[in-house]
Design a protein around this motif. Sequence first.
Motif, PDB file in Angstrom:
ATOM      1  N   PRO A 267       0.798  -1.233   0.000  1.00  0.00           N
ATOM      2  CA  PRO A 267       0.000   0.000   0.000  1.00  0.00           C
ATOM      3  C   PRO A 267       0.828   1.278   0.000  1.00  0.00           C
ATOM      4  CG  PRO A 267       0.043  -0.930   2.193  1.00  0.00           C
ATOM      5  CD  PRO A 267       0.761  -1.910   1.308  1.00  0.00           C
ATOM      6  N   TRP A 268       2.086   1.196   0.405  1.00  0.00           N
ATOM      7  CA  TRP A 268       2.925   2.399   0.504  1.00  0.00           C
ATOM      8  C   TRP A 268       4.367   2.016   0.204  1.00  0.00           C
ATOM      9  CZ3 TRP A 268       2.039   7.513   0.969  1.00  0.00           C
ATOM     10  CH2 TRP A 268       3.116   8.347   1.283  1.00  0.00           C
ATOM     11  N   GLY A 269       5.028   2.817  -0.655  1.00  0.00           N
ATOM     12  CA  GLY A 269       6.395   2.482  -1.018  1.00  0.00           C
ATOM     13  C   GLY A 269       7.314   3.667  -1.151  1.00  0.00           C
ATOM     14  N   TRP A 270       6.920   4.822  -0.616  1.00  0.00           N
ATOM     15  CA  TRP A 270       7.724   6.041  -0.686  1.00  0.00           C
ATOM     16  C   TRP A 270       8.034   6.446  -2.132  1.00  0.00           C
ATOM     17  CZ3 TRP A 270       7.846   8.791   3.581  1.00  0.00           C
ATOM     18  CH2 TRP A 270       7.689   8.127   4.794  1.00  0.00           C
ATOM     19  N   ASP A 271       7.126   6.122  -3.025  1.00  0.00           N
ATOM     20  CA  ASP A 271       7.225   6.612  -4.393  1.00  0.00           C
ATOM     21  C   ASP A 271       7.018   8.126  -4.380  1.00  0.00           C
ATOM     22  OD1 ASP A 271       7.101   5.848  -7.421  1.00  0.00           O
ATOM     23  OD2 ASP A 271       5.386   7.179  -7.123  1.00  0.00           O
ATOM     24  N   PRO A 272       7.718   8.903  -5.246  1.00  0.00           N
ATOM     25  CA  PRO A 272       7.561  10.368  -5.217  1.00  0.00           C
ATOM     26  C   PRO A 272       6.111  10.843  -5.316  1.00  0.00           C
ATOM     27  CG  PRO A 272       9.419   9.773  -6.594  1.00  0.00           C
ATOM     28  CD  PRO A 272       8.754   8.481  -6.206  1.00  0.00           C
ATOM     29  N   LYS A 273       5.306  10.182  -6.130  1.00  0.00           N
ATOM     30  CA  LYS A 273       3.901  10.584  -6.247  1.00  0.00           C
ATOM     31  C   LYS A 273       3.169  10.374  -4.929  1.00  0.00           C
ATOM     32  CE  LYS A 273       1.825  11.406  -9.624  1.00  0.00           C
ATOM     33  NZ  LYS A 273       1.402  12.658 -10.300  1.00  0.00           N
ATOM     34  N   GLU A 274       3.424   9.265  -4.270  1.00  0.00           N
ATOM     35  CA  GLU A 274       2.781   8.987  -2.993  1.00  0.00           C
ATOM     36  C   GLU A 274       3.229   9.993  -1.925  1.00  0.00           C
ATOM     37  OE1 GLU A 274       2.678   4.136  -3.778  1.00  0.00           O
ATOM     38  OE2 GLU A 274       4.122   5.025  -2.383  1.00  0.00           O
ATOM     39  N   VAL A 275       4.505  10.299  -1.917  1.00  0.00           N
ATOM     40  CA  VAL A 275       5.031  11.239  -0.919  1.00  0.00           C
ATOM     41  C   VAL A 275       4.415  12.617  -1.093  1.00  0.00           C
ATOM     42  CG1 VAL A 275       7.099  12.438  -0.136  1.00  0.00           C
ATOM     43  CG2 VAL A 275       7.186   9.983  -0.616  1.00  0.00           C
ATOM     44  N   TRP A 276       4.358  13.096  -2.337  1.00  0.00           N
ATOM     45  CA  TRP A 276       3.816  14.436  -2.562  1.00  0.00           C
ATOM     46  C   TRP A 276       2.303  14.493  -2.383  1.00  0.00           C
ATOM     47  CZ3 TRP A 276       5.836  19.149  -2.718  1.00  0.00           C
ATOM     48  CH2 TRP A 276       7.225  19.241  -2.790  1.00  0.00           C
ATOM     49  N   ALA A 277       1.620  13.387  -2.643  1.00  0.00           N
ATOM     50  CA  ALA A 277       0.188  13.342  -2.342  1.00  0.00           C
ATOM     51  C   ALA A 277      -0.031  13.493  -0.834  1.00  0.00           C
ATOM     52  CB  ALA A 277      -0.411  12.033  -2.844  1.00  0.00           C
ATOM     53  N   PHE A 278       0.846  12.860  -0.054  1.00  0.00           N
ATOM     54  CA  PHE A 278       0.740  12.983   1.406  1.00  0.00           C
ATOM     55  C   PHE A 278       1.122  14.386   1.863  1.00  0.00           C
ATOM     56  CE2 PHE A 278       2.562  12.391   5.729  1.00  0.00           C
ATOM     57  CZ  PHE A 278       1.383  12.015   6.367  1.00  0.00           C
ATOM     58  N   ILE A 279       2.140  14.978   1.243  1.00  0.00           N
ATOM     59  CA  ILE A 279       2.516  16.356   1.585  1.00  0.00           C
ATOM     60  C   ILE A 279       1.350  17.306   1.337  1.00  0.00           C
ATOM     61  CG2 ILE A 279       3.979  18.299   0.881  1.00  0.00           C
ATOM     62  CD1 ILE A 279       6.237  16.277   0.419  1.00  0.00           C
ATOM     63  N   THR A 280       0.674  17.124   0.199  1.00  0.00           N
ATOM     64  CA  THR A 280      -0.501  17.949  -0.093  1.00  0.00           C
ATOM     65  C   THR A 280      -1.571  17.755   0.970  1.00  0.00           C
ATOM     66  OG1 THR A 280      -0.082  17.869  -2.469  1.00  0.00           O
ATOM     67  CG2 THR A 280      -2.329  18.397  -1.775  1.00  0.00           C
ATOM     68  N   TRP A 281      -1.786  16.514   1.364  1.00  0.00           N
ATOM     69  CA  TRP A 281      -2.788  16.232   2.392  1.00  0.00           C
ATOM     70  C   TRP A 281      -2.421  16.925   3.707  1.00  0.00           C
ATOM     71  CZ3 TRP A 281      -2.979  14.040   7.227  1.00  0.00           C
ATOM     72  CH2 TRP A 281      -4.265  13.706   7.697  1.00  0.00           C
ATOM     73  N   VAL A 282      -1.161  16.849   4.087  1.00  0.00           N
ATOM     74  CA  VAL A 282      -0.714  17.488   5.336  1.00  0.00           C
ATOM     75  C   VAL A 282      -0.887  19.000   5.264  1.00  0.00           C
ATOM     76  CG1 VAL A 282       1.304  17.975   6.774  1.00  0.00           C
ATOM     77  CG2 VAL A 282       0.889  15.648   5.958  1.00  0.00           C
ATOM     78  N   ALA A 283      -0.562  19.588   4.118  1.00  0.00           N
ATOM     79  CA  ALA A 283      -0.676  21.042   3.975  1.00  0.00           C
ATOM     80  C   ALA A 283      -2.122  21.495   4.113  1.00  0.00           C
ATOM     81  CB  ALA A 283      -0.104  21.469   2.626  1.00  0.00           C
ATOM     82  N   TYR A 284      -3.034  20.794   3.449  1.00  0.00           N
ATOM     83  CA  TYR A 284      -4.446  21.181   3.553  1.00  0.00           C
ATOM     84  C   TYR A 284      -5.022  20.836   4.927  1.00  0.00           C
ATOM     85  CZ  TYR A 284      -5.201  22.839  -1.178  1.00  0.00           C
ATOM     86  OH  TYR A 284      -5.169  23.587  -2.323  1.00  0.00           O
ATOM     87  N   ALA A 285      -4.566  19.746   5.512  1.00  0.00           N
ATOM     88  CA  ALA A 285      -5.003  19.427   6.873  1.00  0.00           C
ATOM     89  C   ALA A 285      -4.555  20.517   7.841  1.00  0.00           C
ATOM     90  CB  ALA A 285      -4.443  18.073   7.298  1.00  0.00           C
ATOM     91  N   GLY A 286      -3.323  21.014   7.656  1.00  0.00           N
ATOM     92  CA  GLY A 286      -2.842  22.098   8.495  1.00  0.00           C
ATOM     93  C   GLY A 286      -3.664  23.361   8.324  1.00  0.00           C
ATOM     94  N   TYR A 287      -4.045  23.652   7.077  1.00  0.00           N
ATOM     95  CA  TYR A 287      -4.873  24.835   6.807  1.00  0.00           C
ATOM     96  C   TYR A 287      -6.214  24.727   7.529  1.00  0.00           C
ATOM     97  CZ  TYR A 287      -8.184  27.687   4.096  1.00  0.00           C
ATOM     98  OH  TYR A 287      -9.175  28.554   3.711  1.00  0.00           O
ATOM     99  N   LEU A 288      -6.893  23.611   7.372  1.00  0.00           N
ATOM    100  CA  LEU A 288      -8.212  23.453   7.989  1.00  0.00           C
ATOM    101  C   LEU A 288      -8.108  23.380   9.509  1.00  0.00           C
ATOM    102  CD1 LEU A 288      -9.797  20.886   5.501  1.00  0.00           C
ATOM    103  CD2 LEU A 288     -10.289  23.334   5.690  1.00  0.00           C
ATOM    104  N   HIS A 289      -7.072  22.713  10.007  1.00  0.00           N
ATOM    105  CA  HIS A 289      -6.891  22.621  11.455  1.00  0.00           C
ATOM    106  C   HIS A 289      -6.631  24.000  12.057  1.00  0.00           C
ATOM    107  CE1 HIS A 289      -5.794  20.848  15.302  1.00  0.00           C
ATOM    108  NE2 HIS A 289      -4.701  21.591  15.304  1.00  0.00           N
TER     109      HIS A 289
END
Length: 331
Positions: A267-289
């Motif tokens: 399910p997870w392999g530190w592929d660049p696409k996966e990492v940046w998708a998570f970075i985007t999620w963290v950034a928007y989560a930080g905004y809403l939080h």
Amino acid sequence: MTLTEYANFSNYAVASATVVLALAWLASVAQWAFGSVASRSGESVGAAERTPVMASSGGAYDGVSGGGSPTADDDSARGGVAEERSEVAGRIAIALTILGFLILLAGVVARGLAAERVPWGNMYEFAITSMVVVLAGYLVMIRLMHIQWLAPLVLAFVTVVLGLSMTVYVPAGPLVPALDSYWLVIHVASAMVAGAGFLVGAGASILYLIKARAEARGPVSGYLGRLPSAAAMDQLAYRVTAFAFPVWTFAALISGPIWAEHAWGRPWGWDPKEVWAFITWVAYAGYLHARATAGWKGKAAAILALVAFATFIFNFVGVNLFFPGLHSYAK
């Protein structure tokens, strides 16, 4: 029609839609330009009516004996003409946007028929299909939330993306084995819906920063005066992001890992696409939080929203072009 004919029709439709949407952008710019003239003329008329005019032996207008000030009348006439032209330009912009959307939709459908699959199996197809989703969401929001004031930004973004999509064009063809799954429909469709919401939120945040700075300096006129208040734009950015974030959560953290498990056995392999998708999620989560718990509003929140949107764009452009990985087949 043959598969080749469908592919050729799709290419012509995408190119035509790009031209139509560029014209829609010009019409939207004209709408606000004429509106700015109308606003300034209205302010000039108001100032003239509030300023007393001294009577003179030459028979100048004395402000009492009847009739309006010639200067005020001229400004009022110019303002009326400009306002009418602004309304016409706005109607043209909407009509061309709808036309461009329908042409682009036809092109995307034809692309799917030519490839005999859903039309988002590579970067080019994702770009053109996601712009259909953006335009559909924008047109719905015009109807429900009256956001036509975002037209210059949204239409510029769509036109640029469609133009640049030609640089990564690939002929219609079958999917690579890793993409040949029903999760392609679920995962990518949810990512496109989230992206449309993030785009509207980013556009509202940009205009918020401009309007808030102008409001801090005093009365706002011209183009900015015709925009909603800075507080209203800030609220719109928050609302659309709050809608898009759960959709992105499903795309990036639920359907994506499930599909990766089916395709690659993990399910997870530190592929660049996966990492940046998570970075985007963290950034928007930080905004809403930050908005929900720390009471962040205004400039800080808008900047954070734009940083988050930048990570989203980099995920779908920079990662595909510059970082080798398991998602490189999407080029």
